[in-house]
Motif scaffolding. Sequence first.
Motif, mmCIF file in Angstrom:
data_model
loop_
_atom_site.group_PDB
_atom_site.id
_atom_site.type_symbol
_atom_site.label_atom_id
_atom_site.label_comp_id
_atom_site.label_asym_id
_atom_site.label_seq_id
_atom_site.Cartn_x
_atom_site.Cartn_y
_atom_site.Cartn_z
ATOM 1 N N THR A 342 158.173 11.486 -8.343
ATOM 2 C CA THR A 342 158.542 10.274 -7.609
ATOM 3 C C THR A 342 157.840 10.260 -6.264
ATOM 4 O O THR A 342 157.799 11.272 -5.565
ATOM 5 C CB THR A 342 160.066 10.223 -7.381
ATOM 6 N N ARG A 343 157.272 9.149 -5.897
ATOM 7 C CA ARG A 343 156.626 9.024 -4.584
ATOM 8 C C ARG A 343 157.643 8.507 -3.585
ATOM 9 O O ARG A 343 158.308 7.497 -3.809
ATOM 10 C CB ARG A 343 155.425 8.093 -4.651
ATOM 11 N N ILE A 344 157.812 9.227 -2.476
ATOM 12 C CA ILE A 344 158.717 8.817 -1.411
ATOM 13 C C ILE A 344 157.945 8.740 -0.104
ATOM 14 O O ILE A 344 156.869 9.325 0.031
ATOM 15 C CB ILE A 344 159.907 9.791 -1.255
ATOM 16 N N THR A 345 158.491 8.021 0.831
ATOM 17 C CA THR A 345 157.905 7.939 2.170
ATOM 18 C C THR A 345 158.810 8.688 3.132
ATOM 19 O O THR A 345 160.033 8.517 3.119
ATOM 20 C CB THR A 345 157.768 6.479 2.627
ATOM 21 N N THR A 346 158.208 9.526 3.961
ATOM 22 C CA THR A 346 158.996 10.274 4.933
ATOM 23 C C THR A 346 158.297 10.229 6.290
ATOM 24 O O THR A 346 157.159 9.785 6.408
ATOM 25 C CB THR A 346 159.203 11.724 4.465
ATOM 26 N N MET A 347 159.011 10.677 7.308
ATOM 27 C CA MET A 347 158.451 10.708 8.654
ATOM 28 C C MET A 347 157.668 12.004 8.854
ATOM 29 O O MET A 347 157.756 12.934 8.068
ATOM 30 C CB MET A 347 159.568 10.623 9.693
ATOM 31 N N THR A 348 156.936 12.058 9.940
ATOM 32 C CA THR A 348 156.314 13.296 10.376
ATOM 33 C C THR A 348 156.357 13.321 11.893
ATOM 34 O O THR A 348 156.648 12.304 12.532
ATOM 35 C CB THR A 348 154.877 13.411 9.861
ATOM 36 N N GLN A 349 156.090 14.474 12.484
ATOM 37 C CA GLN A 349 156.094 14.520 13.946
ATOM 38 C C GLN A 349 154.930 13.675 14.449
ATOM 39 O O GLN A 349 153.861 13.645 13.833
ATOM 40 C CB GLN A 349 156.060 15.964 14.443
ATOM 41 N N PRO A 350 155.097 12.972 15.572
ATOM 42 C CA PRO A 350 154.128 11.938 15.943
ATOM 43 C C PRO A 350 152.958 12.378 16.809
ATOM 44 O O PRO A 350 152.098 11.549 17.114
ATOM 45 C CB PRO A 350 155.005 10.943 16.721
ATOM 46 N N VAL A 351 152.903 13.644 17.200
ATOM 47 C CA VAL A 351 151.881 14.074 18.161
ATOM 48 C C VAL A 351 150.631 14.558 17.427
ATOM 49 O O VAL A 351 150.717 15.237 16.402
ATOM 50 C CB VAL A 351 152.438 15.187 19.068
ATOM 51 N N LYS A 352 149.464 14.205 17.959
ATOM 52 C CA LYS A 352 148.183 14.629 17.385
ATOM 53 C C LYS A 352 147.627 15.787 18.215
ATOM 54 O O LYS A 352 147.451 15.657 19.431
ATOM 55 C CB LYS A 352 147.170 13.484 17.370
ATOM 56 N N PHE A 353 147.339 16.916 17.559
ATOM 57 C CA PHE A 353 146.814 18.092 18.239
ATOM 58 C C PHE A 353 145.355 18.310 17.848
ATOM 59 O O PHE A 353 145.008 18.240 16.663
ATOM 60 C CB PHE A 353 147.610 19.340 17.845
ATOM 61 N N SER A 354 144.518 18.620 18.824
ATOM 62 C CA SER A 354 143.127 18.921 18.495
ATOM 63 C C SER A 354 143.001 20.295 17.855
ATOM 64 O O SER A 354 142.040 20.565 17.136
ATOM 65 C CB SER A 354 142.258 18.866 19.760
ATOM 66 N N GLY A 355 143.973 21.160 18.108
ATOM 67 C CA GLY A 355 143.898 22.529 17.597
ATOM 68 C C GLY A 355 144.680 22.775 16.334
ATOM 69 O O GLY A 355 144.837 23.929 15.917
ATOM 70 N N MET A 356 145.179 21.728 15.692
ATOM 71 C CA MET A 356 145.947 21.904 14.462
ATOM 72 C C MET A 356 145.702 20.731 13.540
ATOM 73 O O MET A 356 145.621 19.582 13.994
ATOM 74 C CB MET A 356 147.449 22.009 14.772
ATOM 75 N N ALA A 357 145.584 21.004 12.273
ATOM 76 C CA ALA A 357 145.416 19.932 11.303
ATOM 77 C C ALA A 357 146.664 19.058 11.288
ATOM 78 O O ALA A 357 147.699 19.404 11.868
ATOM 79 C CB ALA A 357 145.172 20.512 9.918
ATOM 80 N N ALA A 358 146.588 17.917 10.632
ATOM 81 C CA ALA A 358 147.725 17.005 10.551
ATOM 82 C C ALA A 358 148.957 17.743 10.038
ATOM 83 O O ALA A 358 148.860 18.689 9.252
ATOM 84 C CB ALA A 358 147.400 15.836 9.625
ATOM 85 N N SER A 359 150.128 17.324 10.508
ATOM 86 C CA SER A 359 151.381 17.955 10.115
ATOM 87 C C SER A 359 151.464 18.046 8.595
ATOM 88 O O SER A 359 151.097 17.118 7.883
ATOM 89 C CB SER A 359 152.564 17.130 10.628
ATOM 90 N N ARG A 360 151.957 19.167 8.126
ATOM 91 C CA ARG A 360 152.130 19.301 6.689
ATOM 92 C C ARG A 360 153.289 18.434 6.217
ATOM 93 O O ARG A 360 154.167 18.076 6.998
ATOM 94 C CB ARG A 360 152.381 20.761 6.323
#
Length: 399
Positions: A342-360
């Motif tokens: 099932t495909r669901i939509t969820t939130m993620t943390q909103p901050v973008k870091f240059s030293g880390m890939a997108a939130s898992r």
Amino acid sequence: MAQPFLDDIRILDFTRVLAGPFCTALLGDLGAEVIKIESPDGDDYRHIPPISDGTGGLFLLLNRNKKSLSIDLRSDEGRRIVHELVGHCDVLVENFRPGVMERMGLGYPELSAINPRLVYVSISGFGQTSPMGNLPAYDLIIQAMTGFLDLNGDPDGPPMMTGESVADLTTGLFASWSVLAALLARERSGRGQYVDVAMHDCLTSFLPAALAQHFYGEAPPSRVGNRHPLGAPFGVFRARDGHYTIAVLNPKQFARLAEAMGQPDLSRDERFCDNGRRNENHEQLKQHIEAWSGTRSVEEVINALQHHDVPCSPILTASQAIASPQARQRGVLRAIDTPEGTRITTMTQPVKFSGMAASRSSPPPRLGADGRQVLSKVLGMDAGQIDILVRDGVLADER
């Protein structure tokens, strides 16, 4: 690109409903392994509508990137398992009423003796030491007790609660911040510590305008409706076909607003020549603005104001905002697939870091889905030992 910042941090999560799960979800977004300890009935939010495929929507949004371990904490064996897990964890977060964890033998003194490096965070309504005692505290109660509720609504109307659980969310945010601060302190001292996070304290810290009026103003803070209590024009205004916002803070912005309205002399009017006078004469200023905008559509008003670089916005519905190009491009919401497909939509943390890939993003866990894996991986239990726990009702197994 570096690994997620917290990928070597393991969190034991005893929280449920909103403030605590929001805290641990934010930490999970940064790579922490979050083991959610649930009763056999599960987090209350699993059962609160709207329901999607048998699970509450709020649970789906707030419990991403977690594992579920369903243990009967009323049993001696259940508590013994927690004691063992604590020795392998960096952080514990709980949001029971004060005293509950202690009565189960899971308070900070007992668990820090097992693991002196443990960061132990307790989230409650009024704090661990409080004249409010052990009263239950939901978001609405905290809004009422901090004065937040009294500040919202029309001047002649009743106090008005916000459309979202602002006390819970600010508390969850502060709690996640406190975990990071305590982990940094541990790097320096080698020891963990106890952290007391109170919803009342957190929401009080979100009242700077009211506090400025209380301590430094000439009148106590009060409801002012759809405008800012300390500045003008800073609020909601009427157009021909709806409403829009203006957020003017300084003389240059007000001069540009007057130009956009075709009334440049308005910025030199003694009633409106500075922010304090504009605030005192807000109703007269509002009449000028709405006499201009009331004959125009919201789109026409926004185009004119943006052309003159005046801070403004149409008022979107939540559904319009979620579907907007801004929300899509920034990726604050993410579609992920559950193990069932099932495909669901969820939130993620909103901050973008240059030293880390997108939130898992991993889907919220089914109740008890990870019990066997956690006990095997973390504590080294074999299948036979785990089967005994299931047989005795200590471990709730989804199988």
